[in-house]
Design a protein around this motif. Structure first.
Motif, PDB file in Angstrom:
ATOM      1  N   SER A  93       0.822  -1.319   0.095  1.00 18.98           N
ATOM      2  CA  SER A  93      -0.092  -0.026   0.079  1.00 18.98           C
ATOM      3  C   SER A  93       0.848   1.218   0.113  1.00 18.98           C
ATOM      4  CB  SER A  93      -0.973   0.044   1.248  1.00 18.98           C
ATOM      5  OG  SER A  93      -0.142  -0.103   2.443  1.00 18.98           O
ATOM      6  N   ARG A 129       2.283   1.834  -3.441  1.00 17.21           N
ATOM      7  CA  ARG A 129       1.562   2.479  -4.435  1.00 17.21           C
ATOM      8  C   ARG A 129       1.305   3.795  -4.014  1.00 17.21           C
ATOM      9  NH1 ARG A 129      -0.833  -2.931  -3.573  1.00 17.21           N
ATOM     10  NH2 ARG A 129      -2.057  -2.297  -1.861  1.00 17.21           N
ATOM     11  N   PHE A 130       1.239   3.977  -2.924  1.00 16.96           N
ATOM     12  CA  PHE A 130       1.092   5.588  -2.672  1.00 16.96           C
ATOM     13  C   PHE A 130       2.553   6.418  -3.080  1.00 16.96           C
ATOM     14  CE2 PHE A 130       2.201   9.232   0.435  1.00 16.96           C
ATOM     15  CZ  PHE A 130       1.042   9.910   0.055  1.00 16.96           C
ATOM     16  N   TYR A 131       3.590   5.769  -2.788  1.00 15.82           N
ATOM     17  CA  TYR A 131       4.854   6.511  -3.514  1.00 15.82           C
ATOM     18  C   TYR A 131       4.556   6.726  -4.909  1.00 15.82           C
ATOM     19  CZ  TYR A 131       7.307   5.312   0.843  1.00 15.82           C
ATOM     20  OH  TYR A 131       7.704   4.926   2.407  1.00 15.82           O
ATOM     21  N   GLU A 132       4.067   5.550  -5.540  1.00 17.28           N
ATOM     22  CA  GLU A 132       3.936   5.599  -7.046  1.00 17.28           C
ATOM     23  C   GLU A 132       3.085   6.915  -7.332  1.00 17.28           C
ATOM     24  OE1 GLU A 132       3.198   2.807 -10.783  1.00 17.28           O
ATOM     25  OE2 GLU A 132       3.243   2.098  -9.122  1.00 17.28           O
ATOM     26  N   ARG A 133       1.910   6.956  -6.835  1.00 20.01           N
ATOM     27  CA  ARG A 133       0.940   7.933  -6.815  1.00 20.01           C
ATOM     28  C   ARG A 133       1.682   9.299  -6.711  1.00 20.01           C
ATOM     29  NH1 ARG A 133      -2.617   4.423  -4.249  1.00 20.01           N
ATOM     30  NH2 ARG A 133      -2.472   5.970  -2.373  1.00 20.01           N
ATOM     31  N   GLN A 134       2.508   9.281  -5.893  1.00 21.71           N
ATOM     32  CA  GLN A 134       3.257  10.737  -5.386  1.00 21.71           C
ATOM     33  C   GLN A 134       4.216  11.001  -6.525  1.00 21.71           C
ATOM     34  OE1 GLN A 134       2.012  12.735  -3.176  1.00 21.71           O
ATOM     35  NE2 GLN A 134       0.185  11.317  -3.261  1.00 21.71           N
ATOM     36  N   ARG A 187       8.326   4.493  -9.945  1.00 20.77           N
ATOM     37  CA  ARG A 187       7.957   4.268 -11.337  1.00 20.77           C
ATOM     38  C   ARG A 187       7.710   2.789 -11.445  1.00 20.77           C
ATOM     39  NH1 ARG A 187      11.651   8.054 -12.404  1.00 20.77           N
ATOM     40  NH2 ARG A 187      11.080  10.008 -12.514  1.00 20.77           N
ATOM     41  N   ARG A 234       1.686  -4.274 -12.070  1.00 28.40           N
ATOM     42  CA  ARG A 234       2.869  -3.339 -11.805  1.00 28.40           C
ATOM     43  C   ARG A 234       4.153  -4.199 -12.143  1.00 28.40           C
ATOM     44  NH1 ARG A 234      -0.910  -0.870  -8.352  1.00 28.40           N
ATOM     45  NH2 ARG A 234      -1.019   1.349  -8.556  1.00 28.40           N
TER      46      ARG A 234
END
Length: 156
Positions: A25, A28-33, A37, A46
């Motif tokens: 989780s 996924r947050f790091y990726e949204r931010q 990548r 992913r």
């Protein structure tokens, strides 16, 4: 526990989570931010390049010393895509953050000393205490228990 061949250049989110110790989780947050990548497979799964492990380690180490994610992202933006943080990169980031970290340490020391003085005095006066009521901000609101009046009045 899954084993990933050292020749494998990509990791699933589960493998990245397992190897980095960071929950999926959070990844996924790091990726949204925009901090890490991934590419998507034809099944929309992913896949992370193995170098993402070092980026995640950099993010976690930076968070540990109190650097906000937005600031971490600004520094990571200097890394070319697919590049991994090198020791030199870590040193440059540390140099960038040294002044802020020192200021934060000084602020925390002042707070500790103020708190110690406050406990020593024992007054905890809402009118005078700089810890509870900095610069007498509550006095500007007039009389009454302003800290207790945070919601609608209860019927009584």
């Amino acid at each position: 526990m899954s084993t990933v061949s050292w020749k494998t250049k990509e990791l699933t989110i589960g493998e990245l989570a397992e190897r980095s110790g960071v929950p999926a989780s959070a990844l996924r947050f790091y990726e949204r931010q925009g901090l890490i990548r991934s590419r998507r497979t034809s099944g929309n799964q992913r896949r992370y390049h193995r170098t993402t492990l070092r980026v995640v380690a950099f993010i976690r180490a930076s968070q540990t010393v109190g650097i906000p994610l937005a600031v971490i992202g600004e520094v990571l933006a200097f890394l070319p895509e697919g590049a991994t943080p090198t020791p030199e990169f870590w040193v440059r980031a540390s140099d960038c953050w040294r002044e802020e970290l020192n200021a934060r340490i000084e602020r925390l020391e002042r707070m500790r000393d103020l708190f110690t003085e406050c406990i020593g005095c024992g007054c905890l006066s809402f009118e005078q205490c700089g810890l509870v009521n900095p610069r007498d901000q509550l006095g500007q609101k007039g009389g009454g228990p302003h800290r207790l009046n945070t919601g609608p009045p209860t019927p009584g």
